[in-house]
Design an enzyme around this catalytic site. Structure first.
Site, PDB file in Angstrom:
ATOM      1  CE  LYS A 159      32.947  40.772  39.406  1.00  0.00           C
ATOM      2  NZ  LYS A 159      33.087  39.476  40.119  1.00  0.00           N
ATOM      3  N   GLY A 165      34.736  35.410  33.128  1.00  0.00           N
ATOM      4  CA  GLY A 165      36.017  35.548  32.444  1.00  0.00           C
ATOM      5  C   GLY A 165      36.510  36.977  32.272  1.00  0.00           C
ATOM      6  CD  GLU A 201      30.509  40.468  42.424  1.00  0.00           C
ATOM      7  OE1 GLU A 201      31.742  40.386  42.618  1.00  0.00           O
ATOM      8  OE2 GLU A 201      29.857  39.571  41.899  1.00  0.00           O
ATOM      9  CE  LYS A 237      41.460  29.655  36.481  1.00  0.00           C
ATOM     10  NZ  LYS A 237      40.398  28.637  36.543  1.00  0.00           N
ATOM     11  CD  GLU A 288      32.675  33.481  36.820  1.00  0.00           C
ATOM     12  OE1 GLU A 288      32.875  32.970  35.715  1.00  0.00           O
ATOM     13  OE2 GLU A 288      32.608  34.711  37.007  1.00  0.00           O
ATOM     14  NE  ARG A 292      35.550  25.223  31.840  1.00  0.00           N
ATOM     15  CZ  ARG A 292      35.426  26.463  32.280  1.00  0.00           C
ATOM     16  NH1 ARG A 292      34.267  27.087  32.190  1.00  0.00           N
ATOM     17  NH2 ARG A 292      36.449  27.098  32.823  1.00  0.00           N
ATOM     18  CB  VAL A 295      42.364  23.859  31.595  1.00  0.00           C
ATOM     19  CG1 VAL A 295      43.822  23.632  31.198  1.00  0.00           C
ATOM     20  CG2 VAL A 295      41.579  24.435  30.422  1.00  0.00           C
TER      21      VAL A 295
HETATM   22  C1  MV4 Z   1      36.208  40.152  41.227  1.00  0.00           C
HETATM   23  C2  MV4 Z   1      37.484  40.610  41.619  1.00  0.00           C
HETATM   24  C3  MV4 Z   1      37.550  41.392  42.754  1.00  0.00           C
HETATM   25  N1  MV4 Z   1      36.431  41.705  43.438  1.00  0.00           N
HETATM   26  N2  MV4 Z   1      35.133  40.501  41.942  1.00  0.00           N
HETATM   27  C4  MV4 Z   1      37.500  38.300  37.044  1.00  0.00           C
HETATM   28  C5  MV4 Z   1      36.773  37.427  36.117  1.00  0.00           C
HETATM   29  C6  MV4 Z   1      35.554  36.958  36.812  1.00  0.00           C
HETATM   30  N3  MV4 Z   1      35.576  35.547  36.897  1.00  0.00           N
HETATM   31  C7  MV4 Z   1      35.577  37.595  38.148  1.00  0.00           C
HETATM   32  N4  MV4 Z   1      36.781  38.354  38.265  1.00  0.00           N
HETATM   33  C8  MV4 Z   1      37.077  39.078  39.360  1.00  0.00           C
HETATM   34  N5  MV4 Z   1      36.035  39.403  40.141  1.00  0.00           N
HETATM   35  C9  MV4 Z   1      35.252  41.250  43.001  1.00  0.00           C
HETATM   36  N6  MV4 Z   1      34.155  41.588  43.677  1.00  0.00           N
HETATM   37  C10 MV4 Z   1      38.580  40.254  40.840  1.00  0.00           C
HETATM   38  C11 MV4 Z   1      38.375  39.500  39.705  1.00  0.00           C
HETATM   39  C12 MV4 Z   1      39.559  39.163  38.951  1.00  0.00           C
HETATM   40  C13 MV4 Z   1      40.003  37.846  38.888  1.00  0.00           C
HETATM   41  C14 MV4 Z   1      39.329  36.806  39.505  1.00  0.00           C
HETATM   42  C15 MV4 Z   1      39.788  35.508  39.415  1.00  0.00           C
HETATM   43  C16 MV4 Z   1      40.954  35.245  38.718  1.00  0.00           C
HETATM   44  C17 MV4 Z   1      41.629  36.241  38.115  1.00  0.00           C
HETATM   45  C18 MV4 Z   1      41.176  37.559  38.174  1.00  0.00           C
HETATM   46  C19 MV4 Z   1      41.879  38.567  37.559  1.00  0.00           C
HETATM   47  C20 MV4 Z   1      41.435  39.857  37.640  1.00  0.00           C
HETATM   48  C21 MV4 Z   1      40.258  40.155  38.329  1.00  0.00           C
END
Ligand code: MV4
Length: 502
Positions: A159, A165, A201, A237, A288, A292, A295
């Site tokens: 990451k 995002g 991660e 979303k 995270e 803010r 939506v």
């Molecule tokens: C992750 C995950 C699985 N495992 N971290 C996507 C954007 C960022 N906000 C973090 N994200 C993710 N982190 C770990 N360790 C899967 C995602 C992820 C995701 C997270 C929230 C909402 C939609 C998503 C779509 C794909 C991947």
């Protein structure tokens, strides 16, 4: 601080939403607009409106100097950034405060701490908030990364430290692929954020995306339960709900406590959201914090009977949050559908044009937060969110039925929308059982595109024929035999005579 007038540094539905809250609080609202938005509802709803530049966001809604000048010129004492645009830019919050204005959001230091993902992970660990197993600092070398990845176990995610995002993210299944993934993610991160730092991660398989709403004033920090946000496509979303079927009162208390600890650890003020992954075993991990208003805030408003934008205004003014009893319990169930100008039949490509006609849903338990009306033009300058349709009902099944009814009332003519997709989703049995996770729509590609409809062309031809008949108005065929003798058939004659009646 003393506030009489608020500058709303945003557009569309959220600008209108903020203007409404200002008016209910007895405050005046000043709108800003780009050339593309001169006819937008938020401009008319405000007490004053200031043009800030041409249509591209970089020349209007993203111009810090123009926004601060607009606030000064209009006599506003505070700026509300809404979501997107400058809302999570610490430099904007600082510039607003340097100009002697109130920033309706958290302190710049909180935005900065949460914006740096490894910094946020260190702070969260220090505050006892569970984070996904992984690194607490940027990767220094492929060798070190390999050691950590093998310790975590594959698959791992690379990451971007400055990310969020989903940009600059790479899934790695085996050791041999790690080096290339580190390089790809770093180069993407450098391009997107100007910062090549990446970290590792452990990859959480098929989690739900659950977020907790927090609210903090100078005296206390509280949470307002969760939103279930797993229904998404490419990090956008499409539907959110509160509460989540996966969150028990006990889990809500635990996640809520973690979110409050997270906010407290960075000196948070105002409204914010902690994002978590919830795995199938019921374990949750902080991802995270969004610093803010979001939506999807209305679903929380409906089940907790709060007005989050009103609370943001009260907190800035030093009045403290109006929420007196706490902890609050959710009442009933709320669902939000994002109505976008994207065409499911065309790979969700953005659709542009003029809204020729708009019929908004209404009736019991229905809320319509829109930034557009009949006559507005949809361009490619901004994102594709046209409106949010939010419903509240006594339980989830009632809310789903109510959303179906409301979607049937909705008519948008002039641009393609994702309405059809939303209807298929709400009719789906798996969704109905609440069996969702962040990969739901990847698995259920059948919901994304409309089913083949062999009768569709026939209906379109009929509609075109009816429209043409209407256009021709009073013109009637003459009952006559053609000179060549054609049309002498008795049935043809009868139909021609019939057409003359009425
Ligand atoms: C992750 C995950 C699985 N495992 N971290 C996507 C954007 C960022 N906000 C973090 N994200 C993710 N982190 C770990 N360790 C899967 C995602 C992820 C995701 C997270 C929230 C909402 C939609 C998503 C779509 C794909 C991947």
């Amino acid at each position: 601080m003393h506030v009489r007038r608020v500058l709303v540094a945003n557009r569309g539905e959220i600008a209108l939403r903020i203007i409404r809250a200002c008016h209910e609080e007895g405050l005046e609202a000043v709108a800003v607009y780009s050339d593309a938005d001169s006819a937008s509802p938020h401009v008319r709803a405000a007490d004053a409106a200031i043009r800030i530049g041409p249509s591209p966001a970089a020349q209007s809604y993203l111009r810090i100097d123009a926004l601060i000048e607009a606030a000064r010129q209009s006599g506003a004492q505070a700026i509300h950034p809404g979501y997107g645009f400058l809302s999570e830019r610490a430099v904007f919050a600082e510039a607003v405060e340097r100009a002697g204005l109130g920033f309706i959001g958290p302190p710049a230091a909180a935005i900065r701490a949460m914006g740096d993902k490894t910094e946020a992970r260190r702070r969260m660990q220090g505050a006892g908030v569970p984070v996904v197993p992984g690194g607490v600092a940027a990767v220094e070398s492929p060798k070190e990364a390999t050691r950590l990845a093998e310790q975590l176990g594959f698959p791992v995610l690379v990451k971007a430290s400055a990310g969020g995002g989903g940009k600059g993210m790479r899934l790695v299944q085996r050791s041999g692929d790690l080096k290339a993934a580190l390089e790809a993610a770093a180069s993407e991160a450098l391009k997107a954020f100007g910062d090549a730092a990446v970290y590792l991660e452990k990859f959480i398989q098929r989690p739900r995306h659950i977020e907790i709403q927090v609210l903090a004033d100078q005296w206390k920090t509280i949470h307002l339960g969760e939103r279930e946000c797993s229904i998404q496509r490419r990090h956008q979303k499409l539907l959110e709900e509160s509460p989540s079927v996966a969150v028990s009162p006990q889990l809500r208390r635990e996640m809520g406590q973690a979110a409050v600890a997270a906010a407290t650890a960075v000196g948070y003020r105002g409204a914010g959201t902690c994002e978590f992954l919830l795995d199938s075993a019921g374990k949750f991990y902080f991802l995270e914090m969004n610093t803010r208003i979001q939506v999807e805030h209305p679903v929380t408003e409906l089940v907790y009977s709060v007005d989050l934008v009103r609370e943001q205004l009260r907190i800035l003014r030093g009045l403290g949050m109006g929420v007196s009893e706490w902890p609050l319990a959710p009442r009933g169930h709320a669902i939000e559908c994002r109505i976008t100008s994207e065409d499911p039949a065309n790979g969700f490509l953005p659709s542009t044009g003029t809204i020729e006609y708009l019929q908004a849903p209404a009736g019991p338990g229905v809320r319509w937060d829109a930034g557009i009306e009949t006559g507005n033009t949809i361009t490619l300058f901004y994102d594709s969110l046209l409106a949010k349709l939010i419903v509240h009902g006594e339980d989830r099944a009632t809310a789903i039925r109510r959303m179906r009814r409301a979607l049937e009332e909705l008519v948008v003519v002039g641009v393609a929308t994702n309405q059809g997709f939303l209807r298929r989703l709400l009719d789906d049995a798996e969704f109905g059982r609440g069996e969702v996770d962040i990969q739901f729509l990847e698995r259920r590609g059948d919901l994304l595109a409309p089913a083949a409809d062999p009768a569709r062309d026939g209906r379109i031809a009929l509609a075109a024929a009816l429209a043409e008949a209407q256009r021709r108005g009073g013109l009637k065929p003459v009952v006559a035999r053609e000179s060549n003798g054609a049309g002498a058939d008795g049935w043809i004659q009868a139909s021609r005579i019939d057409a003359l009646r009425d």
